[in-house]
Structures are given as structure tokens and as C-alpha cells.
Write a protein that holds these residues in place. Sequence first.
Motif, PDB file in Angstrom:
ATOM      1  N   LYS A 139       7.575  37.870 -14.679  1.00  0.00           N
ATOM      2  CA  LYS A 139       8.391  38.927 -14.073  1.00  0.00           C
ATOM      3  C   LYS A 139       7.948  40.317 -14.514  1.00  0.00           C
ATOM      4  CE  LYS A 139      12.637  36.251 -13.381  1.00  0.00           C
ATOM      5  NZ  LYS A 139      14.091  36.192 -13.670  1.00  0.00           N
ATOM      6  N   ARG A 140       7.148  40.376 -15.597  1.00  0.00           N
ATOM      7  CA  ARG A 140       6.588  41.634 -16.106  1.00  0.00           C
ATOM      8  C   ARG A 140       7.679  42.633 -16.511  1.00  0.00           C
ATOM      9  NH1 ARG A 140       1.675  42.248 -16.136  1.00  0.00           N
ATOM     10  NH2 ARG A 140       1.694  44.532 -15.941  1.00  0.00           N
ATOM     11  N   ILE A 141       8.780  42.098 -17.010  1.00  0.00           N
ATOM     12  CA  ILE A 141       9.844  42.920 -17.571  1.00  0.00           C
ATOM     13  C   ILE A 141       9.680  43.008 -19.082  1.00  0.00           C
ATOM     14  CG2 ILE A 141      12.337  43.068 -17.941  1.00  0.00           C
ATOM     15  CD1 ILE A 141      12.656  41.638 -15.218  1.00  0.00           C
ATOM     16  N   ILE A 142       9.395  41.862 -19.692  1.00  0.00           N
ATOM     17  CA  ILE A 142       9.065  41.777 -21.115  1.00  0.00           C
ATOM     18  C   ILE A 142       7.633  41.284 -21.203  1.00  0.00           C
ATOM     19  CG2 ILE A 142       9.610  40.651 -23.306  1.00  0.00           C
ATOM     20  CD1 ILE A 142      12.518  40.457 -22.317  1.00  0.00           C
ATOM     21  N   LEU A 143       6.785  42.056 -21.864  1.00  0.00           N
ATOM     22  CA  LEU A 143       5.353  41.788 -21.840  1.00  0.00           C
ATOM     23  C   LEU A 143       4.809  41.488 -23.236  1.00  0.00           C
ATOM     24  CD1 LEU A 143       4.268  44.681 -19.442  1.00  0.00           C
ATOM     25  CD2 LEU A 143       4.625  42.282 -18.856  1.00  0.00           C
ATOM     26  N   PRO A 144       4.014  40.436 -23.362  1.00  0.00           N
ATOM     27  CA  PRO A 144       3.336  40.144 -24.634  1.00  0.00           C
ATOM     28  C   PRO A 144       1.997  40.874 -24.681  1.00  0.00           C
ATOM     29  CG  PRO A 144       2.825  38.415 -23.096  1.00  0.00           C
ATOM     30  CD  PRO A 144       3.701  39.406 -22.336  1.00  0.00           C
ATOM     31  N   GLU A 202     -16.127  38.651 -17.210  1.00  0.00           N
ATOM     32  CA  GLU A 202     -14.979  37.806 -17.540  1.00  0.00           C
ATOM     33  C   GLU A 202     -13.870  38.518 -18.307  1.00  0.00           C
ATOM     34  OE1 GLU A 202     -15.681  34.911 -20.795  1.00  0.00           O
ATOM     35  OE2 GLU A 202     -17.803  35.468 -20.598  1.00  0.00           O
ATOM     36  N   LEU A 203     -14.164  39.683 -18.881  1.00  0.00           N
ATOM     37  CA  LEU A 203     -13.148  40.404 -19.635  1.00  0.00           C
ATOM     38  C   LEU A 203     -12.926  41.789 -19.051  1.00  0.00           C
ATOM     39  CD1 LEU A 203     -14.069  39.624 -23.376  1.00  0.00           C
ATOM     40  CD2 LEU A 203     -12.234  38.610 -22.023  1.00  0.00           C
ATOM     41  N   ASP A 204     -11.659  42.168 -18.925  1.00  0.00           N
ATOM     42  CA  ASP A 204     -11.324  43.511 -18.485  1.00  0.00           C
ATOM     43  C   ASP A 204     -11.804  44.530 -19.518  1.00  0.00           C
ATOM     44  OD1 ASP A 204      -9.354  45.040 -16.477  1.00  0.00           O
ATOM     45  OD2 ASP A 204      -9.059  45.865 -18.496  1.00  0.00           O
ATOM     46  N   ALA A 205     -12.099  45.729 -19.048  1.00  0.00           N
ATOM     47  CA  ALA A 205     -12.602  46.781 -19.945  1.00  0.00           C
ATOM     48  C   ALA A 205     -11.633  47.069 -21.082  1.00  0.00           C
ATOM     49  CB  ALA A 205     -12.883  48.051 -19.145  1.00  0.00           C
ATOM     50  N   SER A 206     -10.312  46.953 -20.811  1.00  0.00           N
ATOM     51  CA  SER A 206      -9.318  47.231 -21.849  1.00  0.00           C
ATOM     52  C   SER A 206      -9.400  46.233 -22.994  1.00  0.00           C
ATOM     53  CB  SER A 206      -7.909  47.228 -21.259  1.00  0.00           C
ATOM     54  OG  SER A 206      -7.584  45.957 -20.739  1.00  0.00           O
ATOM     55  N   LEU A 207      -9.911  45.021 -22.715  1.00  0.00           N
ATOM     56  CA  LEU A 207     -10.099  44.023 -23.764  1.00  0.00           C
ATOM     57  C   LEU A 207     -11.463  44.159 -24.435  1.00  0.00           C
ATOM     58  CD1 LEU A 207      -8.567  40.852 -22.039  1.00  0.00           C
ATOM     59  CD2 LEU A 207      -7.575  42.191 -23.900  1.00  0.00           C
ATOM     60  N   ARG A 208     -12.485  44.511 -23.658  1.00  0.00           N
ATOM     61  CA  ARG A 208     -13.842  44.605 -24.223  1.00  0.00           C
ATOM     62  C   ARG A 208     -13.945  45.676 -25.295  1.00  0.00           C
ATOM     63  NH1 ARG A 208     -15.527  44.574 -18.668  1.00  0.00           N
ATOM     64  NH2 ARG A 208     -16.278  46.730 -18.892  1.00  0.00           N
ATOM     65  N   VAL A 209     -13.125  46.725 -25.199  1.00  0.00           N
ATOM     66  CA  VAL A 209     -13.237  47.826 -26.155  1.00  0.00           C
ATOM     67  C   VAL A 209     -12.499  47.556 -27.467  1.00  0.00           C
ATOM     68  CG1 VAL A 209     -13.523  49.517 -24.318  1.00  0.00           C
ATOM     69  CG2 VAL A 209     -11.235  49.062 -25.215  1.00  0.00           C
ATOM     70  N   LEU A 210     -11.759  46.465 -27.541  1.00  0.00           N
ATOM     71  CA  LEU A 210     -10.992  46.168 -28.752  1.00  0.00           C
ATOM     72  C   LEU A 210     -11.889  45.585 -29.839  1.00  0.00           C
ATOM     73  CD1 LEU A 210      -7.870  44.437 -27.163  1.00  0.00           C
ATOM     74  CD2 LEU A 210      -8.027  46.798 -27.955  1.00  0.00           C
ATOM     75  N   GLN A 262      -0.469  49.198 -25.118  1.00  0.00           N
ATOM     76  CA  GLN A 262       0.203  49.486 -23.859  1.00  0.00           C
ATOM     77  C   GLN A 262      -0.668  49.109 -22.663  1.00  0.00           C
ATOM     78  OE1 GLN A 262       1.422  53.696 -25.427  1.00  0.00           O
ATOM     79  NE2 GLN A 262       2.558  53.346 -23.559  1.00  0.00           N
ATOM     80  N   GLU A 263      -1.937  49.488 -22.712  1.00  0.00           N
ATOM     81  CA  GLU A 263      -2.830  49.247 -21.593  1.00  0.00           C
ATOM     82  C   GLU A 263      -3.038  47.759 -21.350  1.00  0.00           C
ATOM     83  OE1 GLU A 263      -5.531  50.279 -18.448  1.00  0.00           O
ATOM     84  OE2 GLU A 263      -3.873  51.287 -19.479  1.00  0.00           O
ATOM     85  N   VAL A 264      -3.247  47.013 -22.409  1.00  0.00           N
ATOM     86  CA  VAL A 264      -3.462  45.571 -22.274  1.00  0.00           C
ATOM     87  C   VAL A 264      -2.204  44.889 -21.732  1.00  0.00           C
ATOM     88  CG1 VAL A 264      -3.835  43.438 -23.571  1.00  0.00           C
ATOM     89  CG2 VAL A 264      -5.273  45.426 -24.018  1.00  0.00           C
ATOM     90  N   ALA A 265      -1.052  45.231 -22.299  1.00  0.00           N
ATOM     91  CA  ALA A 265       0.197  44.604 -21.849  1.00  0.00           C
ATOM     92  C   ALA A 265       0.527  45.004 -20.417  1.00  0.00           C
ATOM     93  CB  ALA A 265       1.337  44.988 -22.791  1.00  0.00           C
ATOM     94  N   ARG A 266       0.298  46.265 -20.084  1.00  0.00           N
ATOM     95  CA  ARG A 266       0.610  46.752 -18.738  1.00  0.00           C
ATOM     96  C   ARG A 266      -0.195  46.010 -17.679  1.00  0.00           C
ATOM     97  NH1 ARG A 266      -0.520  51.668 -19.618  1.00  0.00           N
ATOM     98  NH2 ARG A 266       1.553  52.292 -20.334  1.00  0.00           N
ATOM     99  N   LYS A 267      -1.418  45.642 -18.033  1.00  0.00           N
ATOM    100  CA  LYS A 267      -2.282  44.927 -17.092  1.00  0.00           C
ATOM    101  C   LYS A 267      -2.005  43.426 -17.065  1.00  0.00           C
ATOM    102  CE  LYS A 267      -6.253  48.072 -17.024  1.00  0.00           C
ATOM    103  NZ  LYS A 267      -7.712  48.206 -17.265  1.00  0.00           N
ATOM    104  N   GLY A 268      -1.055  42.988 -17.890  1.00  0.00           N
ATOM    105  CA  GLY A 268      -0.742  41.568 -17.932  1.00  0.00           C
ATOM    106  C   GLY A 268      -1.789  40.751 -18.648  1.00  0.00           C
ATOM    107  N   LEU A 269      -2.533  41.384 -19.564  1.00  0.00           N
ATOM    108  CA  LEU A 269      -3.604  40.708 -20.291  1.00  0.00           C
ATOM    109  C   LEU A 269      -3.130  40.345 -21.692  1.00  0.00           C
ATOM    110  CD1 LEU A 269      -6.477  43.100 -19.163  1.00  0.00           C
ATOM    111  CD2 LEU A 269      -5.905  40.870 -18.195  1.00  0.00           C
TER     112      LEU A 269
END
Length: 442
Positions: free
Chosen positions: A120-125, A343-351, A411-418
Amino acid sequence: MATVKPLKGILYNQEKISDHADVTAPPYDVISPEEQDAYYDRHPNNVIRLILNRAEATDTPRDNIHTRSAGFYRKWVSEGILKRDEQDALYLKAITYPTKKKAVTRYGLVARVGIESFEKRIILPHEKTFSKVKSERLELLKATQCNYCPIFSLYPDDGSVLKMLEQAAGQSAPIVDFKDEKGHRHQLWRIIDPVIHSRVAGVMKDKRLFIADGHHRYETAMNFKKYLQDTDPGFSDRHPANYVLMYLCSMSDPGLVILPAHRLIKALSAADMQEALKTARTYFEIAEYPYTPDDRQQVEQTFLADLSRGASRQSIGIYVHGTPVFHLLNLKEGVMERLYGNELDASLRVLDVTVLTRLVFMKILGFDQARLDNEQLIGYASTADEALRSIDTGAYDAAFILNPTRIEQVQEVARKGLIMPRKSTYFFPKVKSGLVMNTLAE
């Protein structure tokens, strides 16, 4: 829509407990066996007996860590050690602690929050979890039907929610005020005005909540709700288990700090690490910091300072037991995009934690998922000093030192549902267990 409601909180009775420092503790998952023993010894009513009961050699299905937790909880309620508030309340929590040579205060709202599926993207991990931990926590929840510690969550805010709560608390004295063993000051106010409850609920309903700390507990709350739906014919949308206890903190709170979660590895020989470092030169620029007993402290400080300066270019520090040298790995440009761009979004690759997990652990060292999931072989430390000392003592074989993940990255990772790798963040200070509890029993 996030559903935030007041609760009749269960608190330690101050007529029987004079100092909350004696009975509260950090969340269960950051407590070492030695600290568990210390909390046991500190006070016979310390919350450690509820959140992390001591295992016994004689444990059985009918007498075990979970049944004893439930037994202590019921006993303390019957004896008046724990007392439930008679009125619904929201609880304003403040913790004042030193950081970077100054004192800061972080505020949080303790409330019940409606459980929502992640879809539902109301509470995000933002992190992965361990299945074994969730199953163990579910057994505890089945036995106790109580939230002993709130889940630490974040919400976007311009400060209006906190201002509203501070005005409601007014000039009244906190109902709880103590300093813990680290010298951190904890204060708690009870807000019983239903008008404020309604206003807070109205403001929060349009916000997304980001789980900062307590992913296992939140997923366990979801599993407990489903368990009751499947086994209790009387379960309805009015049941208390539709909600979970949360501590809600604004993302803009100046007292919000993220520490790194350094990795500590067992069963990794110095020879294996030497081979890994040779392979790593394909992907990293590697600097060495050899030391002698005489200059160890100075070299260590230089190594950690250089690691911190490399935060923007994805740097990882390595220290191996029995080798008097620190290594600093600086990722070469374009490596993560070349290897994982498809295979990985840019927001994950930079971590940094992604670089460590995917490139160092999995590709270079050859760890499989079972190895990464094995809590017997991997540990964590929130300070570099603790991590390095654990290698010196031989408690672990290798330490991988990281810079902290930034709040905007979370924030960016959670917002993207990643989802980030496990233990990507260490929000500091932790939220105390035992200050406010929430029953899930009807």
C-alpha cells in the motif's frame, strides 16, 4: 493514509519504581549477552526479562523464554509494577544526548499506528530482514500479546506536528525524567486532550511513514495480525492487533543521527583476505596503512579520517585479525554501473552497504545468501573503535568499516519501494524498551 491513534499506555508505576534507568533497556537486537546479564542484575523488574528473557538448559515447549516473558508481564501487572493508563493518550518523548561535542534533543511521538502491508506504500521499509528472527519474535508476541518497545519510524514534516505536541505538553513537568547509564536524558509527557489527538491524526493521515529501526518487529506485527485472522473467529477490524506501537520522529528533527553499521565477520582467514584484496584491485584503488605498536593510535586515526573523507566516493575500510595493517578501498568510477546497472537502481548502487554486500562479499569473497543470513558468522558495530577492538581480541576475523548512510538516501530508497541490504543504518540513540507498552489483548 497513515492511521495514528492514542492508546492507554502501560507504564512502570512510579510509586513502586523510583528510577526508570533501573528498569528500561535498549531494543532486544542491540543487547549483547554481557549486557543482558547486566540488565538482569540491575533490577528484578528490568524490562530485559520481557524483551529478551534468558534461555535455560531446562527449557521446554511449556517453559521457555517466551512463556517466562509472559509470566513476568502478567505478574508485574497484577502486582502493580506495571500500570495501564485510564485515559487514551499520545506520549511525547524527548532524549537529550551529546553529539559532535554539543548536546542535542530528539523528539518522538509514541502512538498506535494502523498496520498496513508494504504494497500500500503507506508504511515503507528500507532494509531486508531475517526470517529466523521474525519467527522467534512471533512466538514471543503470541505468548505475551504486548508491544514492549515501539518501532522507530520517520515521517516528513516541517515541524508542525512537534510544535502542536509541545504546545499541548505546555509547561507541565514530564511524567518520566531520568538519565540512563550513558548519561542520556529521557523525558516523557502524557497528552490526553482528545482535540490534540484528532489534530495529530488529521495531520498524519496524509503522510508516509518510513521504518527506521524495528523492521523485524513490524513484520512480526503483520504476521501476528494474520495469525489471529486465521485462528480467531472473533477477530475484527476493532481488534487491538490491527495496530502496533510506534515512535514517530520527524525527518527534519536536528537530533536525528544515523551511525554506520560496520560488519564483523567470522570464519574468514587472513590468507583468504589477502587473495580477496588482490582481486579487489580490479575494482578499487587500495591504500595501505601499516602500523607498529608504537604508532598504532596515530595510524588508526589517519586511516579513519581518510575513510571519512572518502564518503562521497564509496570507501570501505578493512582490518583483518593478525595483520598489522589497515586497508582503505576506494571504488573506481563506473564499476557499480558496469556490473549492476541492469539489475540495481541507481539509488541502491551508490550505497556503501550495497558495494560491500554485492561486490565485496558476494562477488569477491564468494559469500552466498546462506552465509549472509548466518548470524553466527556476521556481527555489527556502530563505532569504529568497537569494530577494530573486536578484531584485536579475536572475537571476529575481519572488520569492514563503513561511512554512515545518509537520511536522504534512506528516503530515496524507501520512496522507490526498494530495499537496502540488512543493517544499512543504525539510528542513534535507540528508542528505549519499557517506557510505554501497548497491549494487543482485547
